[in-house]
Design a protein around this motif. Sequence first.
Motif, PDB file in Angstrom:
ATOM      1  N   PRO A 120       0.815  -1.214   0.000  1.00  0.00           N
ATOM      2  CA  PRO A 120       0.000   0.000   0.000  1.00  0.00           C
ATOM      3  C   PRO A 120       0.855   1.272   0.000  1.00  0.00           C
ATOM      4  N   ILE A 121       0.327   2.294  -0.647  1.00  0.00           N
ATOM      5  CA  ILE A 121       0.945   3.620  -0.597  1.00  0.00           C
ATOM      6  C   ILE A 121       0.625   4.206   0.780  1.00  0.00           C
ATOM      7  N   ALA A 122       1.611   4.746   1.466  1.00  0.00           N
ATOM      8  CA  ALA A 122       1.413   5.312   2.804  1.00  0.00           C
ATOM      9  C   ALA A 122       0.481   6.515   2.736  1.00  0.00           C
ATOM     10  N   GLU A 123      -0.304   6.691   3.790  1.00  0.00           N
ATOM     11  CA  GLU A 123      -1.270   7.798   3.833  1.00  0.00           C
ATOM     12  C   GLU A 123      -0.576   9.150   3.639  1.00  0.00           C
ATOM     13  N   ARG A 124       0.601   9.294   4.195  1.00  0.00           N
ATOM     14  CA  ARG A 124       1.301  10.582   4.096  1.00  0.00           C
ATOM     15  C   ARG A 124       1.743  10.895   2.670  1.00  0.00           C
ATOM     16  N   ALA A 125       1.780   9.885   1.806  1.00  0.00           N
ATOM     17  CA  ALA A 125       2.221  10.086   0.432  1.00  0.00           C
ATOM     18  C   ALA A 125       1.065  10.308  -0.537  1.00  0.00           C
ATOM     19  N   LYS A 126      -0.168  10.122  -0.063  1.00  0.00           N
ATOM     20  CA  LYS A 126      -1.326  10.293  -0.942  1.00  0.00           C
ATOM     21  C   LYS A 126      -1.639  11.783  -1.108  1.00  0.00           C
ATOM     22  N   PRO A 127      -2.115  12.182  -2.269  1.00  0.00           N
ATOM     23  CA  PRO A 127      -2.472  13.592  -2.470  1.00  0.00           C
ATOM     24  C   PRO A 127      -3.608  13.997  -1.531  1.00  0.00           C
ATOM     25  N   ARG A 128      -3.540  15.210  -1.048  1.00  0.00           N
ATOM     26  CA  ARG A 128      -4.597  15.708  -0.168  1.00  0.00           C
ATOM     27  C   ARG A 128      -4.784  17.199  -0.409  1.00  0.00           C
ATOM     28  N   LYS A 129      -5.965  17.687  -0.107  1.00  0.00           N
ATOM     29  CA  LYS A 129      -6.296  19.097  -0.259  1.00  0.00           C
ATOM     30  C   LYS A 129      -5.859  19.852   0.983  1.00  0.00           C
ATOM     31  N   ILE A 130      -5.341  21.023   0.771  1.00  0.00           N
ATOM     32  CA  ILE A 130      -4.967  21.911   1.865  1.00  0.00           C
ATOM     33  C   ILE A 130      -5.957  23.069   1.847  1.00  0.00           C
ATOM     34  N   SER A 131      -6.647  23.254   2.960  1.00  0.00           N
ATOM     35  CA  SER A 131      -7.616  24.357   3.011  1.00  0.00           C
ATOM     36  C   SER A 131      -6.889  25.660   3.334  1.00  0.00           C
ATOM     37  N   ILE A 132      -7.432  26.721   2.818  1.00  0.00           N
ATOM     38  CA  ILE A 132      -6.845  28.047   3.007  1.00  0.00           C
ATOM     39  C   ILE A 132      -7.698  28.795   4.018  1.00  0.00           C
ATOM     40  N   GLY A 133      -7.057  29.264   5.064  1.00  0.00           N
ATOM     41  CA  GLY A 133      -7.774  30.039   6.078  1.00  0.00           C
ATOM     42  C   GLY A 133      -7.886  31.491   5.646  1.00  0.00           C
ATOM     43  N   VAL A 134      -9.026  32.105   5.983  1.00  0.00           N
ATOM     44  CA  VAL A 134      -9.258  33.510   5.646  1.00  0.00           C
ATOM     45  C   VAL A 134      -9.004  34.321   6.903  1.00  0.00           C
ATOM     46  N   GLY A 135      -8.144  35.337   6.768  1.00  0.00           N
ATOM     47  CA  GLY A 135      -7.806  36.176   7.913  1.00  0.00           C
ATOM     48  C   GLY A 135      -8.968  37.066   8.312  1.00  0.00           C
ATOM     49  N   SER A 136      -8.921  37.620   9.532  1.00  0.00           N
ATOM     50  CA  SER A 136     -10.008  38.459  10.049  1.00  0.00           C
ATOM     51  C   SER A 136      -9.850  39.906   9.619  1.00  0.00           C
ATOM     52  N   GLY A 137      -8.880  40.223   8.873  1.00  0.00           N
ATOM     53  CA  GLY A 137      -8.686  41.597   8.417  1.00  0.00           C
ATOM     54  C   GLY A 137      -7.311  42.117   8.808  1.00  0.00           C
ATOM     55  N   ARG A 138      -7.185  43.450   8.724  1.00  0.00           N
ATOM     56  CA  ARG A 138      -5.898  44.064   9.047  1.00  0.00           C
ATOM     57  C   ARG A 138      -5.777  44.314  10.536  1.00  0.00           C
ATOM     58  N   LYS A 139      -4.563  44.292  10.982  1.00  0.00           N
ATOM     59  CA  LYS A 139      -4.290  44.608  12.396  1.00  0.00           C
ATOM     60  C   LYS A 139      -3.316  45.766  12.416  1.00  0.00           C
ATOM     61  N   GLU A 140      -3.560  46.687  13.340  1.00  0.00           N
ATOM     62  CA  GLU A 140      -2.681  47.836  13.493  1.00  0.00           C
ATOM     63  C   GLU A 140      -1.637  47.546  14.552  1.00  0.00           C
ATOM     64  N   ILE A 141      -0.471  48.093  14.297  1.00  0.00           N
ATOM     65  CA  ILE A 141       0.583  47.960  15.291  1.00  0.00           C
ATOM     66  C   ILE A 141       0.661  49.310  15.995  1.00  0.00           C
ATOM     67  N   SER A 142       0.477  49.254  17.276  1.00  0.00           N
ATOM     68  CA  SER A 142       0.560  50.511  18.029  1.00  0.00           C
ATOM     69  C   SER A 142       1.866  50.521  18.814  1.00  0.00           C
ATOM     70  N   GLY A 143       2.343  51.665  19.020  1.00  0.00           N
ATOM     71  CA  GLY A 143       3.632  51.676  19.630  1.00  0.00           C
ATOM     72  C   GLY A 143       3.974  52.810  20.416  1.00  0.00           C
TER      73      GLY A 143
END
Length: 143
Positions: A120-143
Amino acid sequence: MLMRTDPFRELDRLAQQLMGPGTWSKPSAMPMDAYREDDEYVVAFDLPGVAADAIDIDVERNMLTVKAERRPMAKADNVQMELSERPLGAFSRQIVLADTLDTEHIQADYDAGVLTLRIPIAERAKPRKISIGVGSGRKEISG
């Protein structure tokens, strides 16, 4: 009657006689096919006339070793051999397996003189989909 001739057949037979049969320390090679079928890697070895209990399969890390021995048939005292072209002795083949194969779950079947290994082909070698996370927007850096 039509006879197909092979100019190298007699040379092969003579070479086999001179070199003698394979031994466990110096085995002859065995023919094989290897291919991928769905989620398995299949390796088939031709071993006609070899008893199933005369086949040895080992896996050490990623090295697969198949050894077999074709023994001479028991002959009665009144038998006189006229022609002997079928090779006898030990046969061996080593294959380096990729890390992407699951060597813990190899299946071996022996039917009609063909040893078939399904790896058998190992599970780690099988093709798989990678989901893309959507960010919550921009963040300001205060200083």
